[in-house]
Scaffold this active site. Structure first.
Site, PDB file in Angstrom:
ATOM      1  N   GLY A 140       0.836  -1.209   0.000  1.00 40.41           N
ATOM      2  CA  GLY A 140       0.000   0.000   0.000  1.00 40.41           C
ATOM      3  C   GLY A 140       0.867   1.255   0.000  1.00 40.41           C
ATOM      4  O   GLY A 140       0.464   2.302  -0.491  1.00 40.41           O
ATOM      5  N   GLY A 141       2.059   1.138   0.543  1.00 36.29           N
ATOM      6  CA  GLY A 141       2.985   2.276   0.562  1.00 36.29           C
ATOM      7  C   GLY A 141       4.016   2.205  -0.553  1.00 36.29           C
ATOM      8  O   GLY A 141       4.997   2.950  -0.532  1.00 36.29           O
TER       9      GLY A 141
ATOM     10  N   GLU B 279      10.648  -4.499   0.632  1.00 33.38           N
ATOM     11  CA  GLU B 279      10.091  -5.235   1.777  1.00 33.38           C
ATOM     12  C   GLU B 279      10.228  -6.738   1.548  1.00 33.38           C
ATOM     13  O   GLU B 279      10.567  -7.492   2.462  1.00 33.38           O
ATOM     14  CB  GLU B 279       8.617  -4.852   1.976  1.00 33.38           C
ATOM     15  CG  GLU B 279       8.460  -3.410   2.463  1.00 33.38           C
ATOM     16  CD  GLU B 279       7.016  -2.921   2.486  1.00 33.38           C
ATOM     17  OE1 GLU B 279       6.768  -1.917   3.152  1.00 33.38           O
ATOM     18  OE2 GLU B 279       6.153  -3.519   1.835  1.00 33.38           O
TER      19      GLU B 279
HETATM   20  C1  5RP Z   1       4.116  -0.448   2.544  1.00 28.16           C
HETATM   21  C2  5RP Z   1       3.391  -1.536   3.212  1.00 28.16           C
HETATM   22  C3  5RP Z   1       2.806  -1.247   4.540  1.00 28.16           C
HETATM   23  O1  5RP Z   1       3.339  -2.125   5.461  1.00 28.16           O
HETATM   24  C4  5RP Z   1       1.323  -1.427   4.476  1.00 28.16           C
HETATM   25  O2  5RP Z   1       0.820  -0.591   3.459  1.00 28.16           O
HETATM   26  C5  5RP Z   1       0.648  -1.090   5.802  1.00 28.16           C
HETATM   27  O3  5RP Z   1       0.726   0.277   6.033  1.00 28.16           O
HETATM   28  P1  5RP Z   1       0.172   0.915   7.362  1.00 28.16           P
HETATM   29  O4  5RP Z   1       0.968   0.373   8.492  1.00 28.16           O
HETATM   30  O5  5RP Z   1       0.397   2.396   7.146  1.00 28.16           O
HETATM   31  O6  5RP Z   1      -1.289   0.577   7.476  1.00 28.16           O
HETATM   32  O7  5RP Z   1       3.266  -2.625   2.728  1.00 28.16           O
HETATM   33  O8  5RP Z   1       4.505  -0.810   1.267  1.00 28.16           O
END
Ligand code: 5RP
Length: 346
Positions: A224-225, A231
């Site tokens: 999502g990020g 990762e």
């Molecule tokens: C980033 C990720 C994050 O871990 C995932 O989006 C969760 O984000 P958040 O802790 O802000 O809810 O995979 O690429």
């Protein structure tokens, strides 16, 4: 000229506006407009209100649909979809406030991986306090897995931001961190934690990261990020992967959260078509987002991922795919669900 000079300001303005309208509107439009105005006058409502009411009437009880598709579900080619989908998603969000039953997005809008604001860290605008508390509790609990002298793998996101802050408080006990994004790197360095190169550290004993979805087998959707590739690399290099989430991230079957896929820019359309063919999902280009690796992200909507290991392997085969946001082959070893007390699933 003389008459113009005699007219009071408001009238003068109205007359000029009428003239301008006449000059640009074709005759049939003007007639339709007059007809509508007459109807509205009869019904005793202003033109603006009447239009709003008509829009409401058009779709009072629409069946639930995928937020990605927006109001007019139509068949579109994947390439075209990749372009116009984000706008329709925006529309769905706006309509959500007027009784439109699309699922609200769980993520704040993402701009670019690693850029400040790509994944907002706390306080998180738009995220209610209980969610934020759950993230904090999960992040702080994960500190219990850190041992003296460790180099810790660190993920990205608002939940991880709480972990980084807690790590900052014990920074003298660790050797340093390997970071999964520019954003986390900045936060780690700001707290005085050394950020090391994975090539220099070798395998890591611990990786802590958040997730967008987590199933009962600790398989995840992440990205999502837009930091999914790094990762994935760090997760693979780590002996123990501790995933920290708030309770809303737990699902029975992965796929409600659109699956992120990082792609080489020139392969965007090709990969989009292959995703449609292989999964039946709808890829949407996360327009304007560039990952830390200089690539683009497609978010695949409308999936119900009953076999995440198979789907991960299948999508990984498509030329142009850099990484798939499914962490199924290398799932988390431990999941901490934030709460009082936090839940630790192994
Ligand atoms: C980033 C990720 C994050 O871990 C995932 O989006 C969760 O984000 P958040 O802790 O802000 O809810 O995979 O690429």
């Amino acid at each position: 000229m003389e008459r113009r000079a005699q007219l009071p300001g408001a009238q003068l303005h109205a007359r000029d506006a009428r003239r301008r309208r006449r000059a640009v509107l074709p005759l049939q439009h003007r007639r339709a407009r007059r007809r509508r105005a007459r109807d509205h006058r009869r019904r005793g409502v202003s033109g603006r209100d009447a239009v709003r009411r008509d829009v409401g009437l058009l779709r009072p009880e629409e069946p639930p649909r995928a937020p990605a598709l927006g109001p007019r579900r139509r068949r579109v080619r994947p390439q075209a979809q990749a372009h116009d989908q984000p706008r329709r998603t925006e529309g769905a969000r706006r309509r959500a406030g007027r009784g439109f039953r699309a699922d609200p997005p769980r993520q704040p809008p993402v701009r670019a991986a690693g850029e400040r604001g790509a994944v907002e860290v706390h306080p998180v605008p738009g995220i209610e306090a209980p969610v934020s508390d759950a993230k904090r509790l999960a992040g702080e609990k994960a500190i219990e897995f850190v041992e003296d002298g460790m180099v810790v793998g660190v993920g990205t996101g608002s939940t991880v931001a709480f972990f980084i802050d807690a790590l900052g408080r014990i920074r003298d006990r660790i050797r340093g961190a390997v970071s999964s994004s520019e954003q986390s790197t900045q936060r780690l360095r700001a707290l005085g934690i050394d950020v090391l190169d994975l090539n220099a550290t070798g395998p890591l004993p611990l990786y802590v990261d958040g997730a967008d979805e987590c199933d009962p087998h600790r398989r995840l959707i992440k990205g999502g990020g837009a930091a999914l590739t790094r990762e994935k690399i760090i997760a693979e290099a780590s002996t123990r992967f501790v995933c920290i989430v708030d309770p809303a991230k737990r699902v029975d079957v992965l796929g409600r959260f659109p699956l992120p896929v990082e792609v080489i820019p020139m392969a965007r359309s090709l990969v989009g078509r292959e995703i449609v063919r292989l999964t039946g999902g709808q890829p949407v280009w996360r327009e304007g987002v560039v990952t830390d690796n200089g690539n683009w992200v497609l978010d695949v909507h409308n999936l119900s991922i009953v076999d995440p290991v198979a789907m991960e392997a299948q999508l990984n085969q498509v030329p142009g795919v850099v990484a798939v946001g499914l962490f199924a082959r290398r799932a988390a070893d431990v999941v901490i669900v934030g709460g009082e007390p936090p839940l630790v699933l192994r």
